[in-house]
Structures are given as C-alpha cells and as structure tokens.
Design a protein around this motif. Structure first.
Motif, PDB file in Angstrom:
ATOM      1  N   LEU A 129       7.239   6.625   0.584  1.00 24.83           N
ATOM      2  CA  LEU A 129       6.935   5.203   0.669  1.00 24.83           C
ATOM      3  C   LEU A 129       5.549   5.064   1.289  1.00 24.83           C
ATOM      4  O   LEU A 129       5.323   5.520   2.412  1.00 24.83           O
ATOM      5  CB  LEU A 129       7.960   4.473   1.536  1.00 24.83           C
ATOM      6  N   GLY A 165      11.482   4.175  -8.956  1.00 29.83           N
ATOM      7  CA  GLY A 165      12.147   2.894  -8.754  1.00 29.83           C
ATOM      8  C   GLY A 165      11.187   1.725  -8.886  1.00 29.83           C
ATOM      9  O   GLY A 165      10.037   1.877  -9.298  1.00 29.83           O
ATOM     10  N   GLY A 166      11.639   0.548  -8.513  1.00 25.56           N
ATOM     11  CA  GLY A 166      10.848  -0.664  -8.692  1.00 25.56           C
ATOM     12  C   GLY A 166      10.269  -1.256  -7.435  1.00 25.56           C
ATOM     13  O   GLY A 166       9.629  -2.302  -7.479  1.00 25.56           O
ATOM     14  N   LYS A 167      10.479  -0.611  -6.285  1.00 27.24           N
ATOM     15  CA  LYS A 167      10.026  -1.191  -5.020  1.00 27.24           C
ATOM     16  C   LYS A 167       8.831  -0.472  -4.409  1.00 27.24           C
ATOM     17  O   LYS A 167       8.566  -0.611  -3.228  1.00 27.24           O
ATOM     18  CB  LYS A 167      11.178  -1.209  -4.017  1.00 27.24           C
ATOM     19  N   GLY A 168       8.129   0.326  -5.201  1.00 23.64           N
ATOM     20  CA  GLY A 168       6.883   0.910  -4.720  1.00 23.64           C
ATOM     21  C   GLY A 168       6.963   2.324  -4.200  1.00 23.64           C
ATOM     22  O   GLY A 168       5.979   2.838  -3.680  1.00 23.64           O
ATOM     23  N   ALA A 169       8.089   2.990  -4.309  1.00 24.90           N
ATOM     24  CA  ALA A 169       8.177   4.394  -3.906  1.00 24.90           C
ATOM     25  C   ALA A 169       7.545   5.259  -4.986  1.00 24.90           C
ATOM     26  O   ALA A 169       7.488   4.882  -6.156  1.00 24.90           O
ATOM     27  CB  ALA A 169       9.625   4.803  -3.679  1.00 24.90           C
ATOM     28  N   LYS A 187       1.622  -1.785  -7.998  1.00 26.46           N
ATOM     29  CA  LYS A 187       0.749  -1.202  -6.975  1.00 26.46           C
ATOM     30  C   LYS A 187       0.939   0.307  -6.886  1.00 26.46           C
ATOM     31  O   LYS A 187      -0.011   1.049  -6.668  1.00 26.46           O
ATOM     32  CB  LYS A 187       1.026  -1.834  -5.610  1.00 26.46           C
ATOM     33  N   ASP A 209       4.397  -2.391  -2.284  1.00 26.64           N
ATOM     34  CA  ASP A 209       5.744  -2.948  -2.343  1.00 26.64           C
ATOM     35  C   ASP A 209       6.166  -3.328  -3.759  1.00 26.64           C
ATOM     36  O   ASP A 209       7.147  -4.023  -3.946  1.00 26.64           O
ATOM     37  CB  ASP A 209       5.861  -4.151  -1.419  1.00 26.64           C
ATOM     38  N   SER A 210       5.402  -2.877  -4.764  1.00 29.76           N
ATOM     39  CA  SER A 210       5.791  -3.171  -6.135  1.00 29.76           C
ATOM     40  C   SER A 210       5.450  -1.986  -7.035  1.00 29.76           C
ATOM     41  O   SER A 210       4.652  -1.118  -6.677  1.00 29.76           O
ATOM     42  CB  SER A 210       5.069  -4.423  -6.647  1.00 29.76           C
ATOM     43  N   LYS A 211       6.052  -1.985  -8.192  1.00 29.70           N
ATOM     44  CA  LYS A 211       5.839  -0.907  -9.146  1.00 29.70           C
ATOM     45  C   LYS A 211       4.395  -0.889  -9.645  1.00 29.70           C
ATOM     46  O   LYS A 211       3.810   0.172  -9.848  1.00 29.70           O
ATOM     47  CB  LYS A 211       6.802  -1.094 -10.316  1.00 29.70           C
TER      48      LYS A 211
END
Length: 87
Positions: free
Chosen positions: A23, A62-66, A32, A28-30
C-alpha cells in the motif's frame, strides 16, 4: 515515496515469498496505482548488516490502490508491516 508491505501474494494454501502486496501512501484508487507500475522498490533489512532488497512494481492489486511487486530474492516475514521506498 513510501509504502507499507501488507502481505505476501498468496493463494488459499500457498504463499509466494518473492511477490508482495504494497500500500503506497497517497494512492487510494486503481487509476493512481496504475501510474506506479514499472517503478522500483527497496527494503532495508534491520540490524547491523543493512542490506537492501530490491524489487519492481508489476501490477495493480484490487481496486483500492494496492500494488503487486516482484522481488529479486524472497522477502522475510519480518518485513510485513514495515516501510519500503518507491522510486
């Protein structure tokens, strides 16, 4: 830029010690996270030897920026929850 190692990339019964999920701060988004693909990451070992393990960001996770990263050698379990440099 800094990130935190969250987990090994794993399946139901296996884990791959050369691949980690990271992370990155401020991502915080896909969309970025896609900009980070191809950048290098490094982790400093604790102790008096101060070795540096190097890897590369390869994909979004995933979709949350990882993001997923592949390392030159296996990363030890003590690296979980610690910081890495993203360059």
């Amino acid at each position: 830029m800094e990130g935190i190692i969250v987990s090994f990339r794993r399946g139901r019964t296996t884990q791959n010690t050369r691949q980690m999920i990271i992370l990155v701060e401020g991502v915080d988004s896909k969309e970025k996270a896609e900009k980070l693909v191809g950048k290098s990451v490094s982790w400093q070992t604790p102790g008096k030897n101060n070795k540096s393990l190097n890897g590369k960001i390869t994909a979004v996770h995933g979709g949350k920026g990882a993001v997923r990263s592949i390392w030159e050698t296996g990363v030890p379990g003590q690296a979980l929850g610690t910081k890495v440099k993203v360059e």
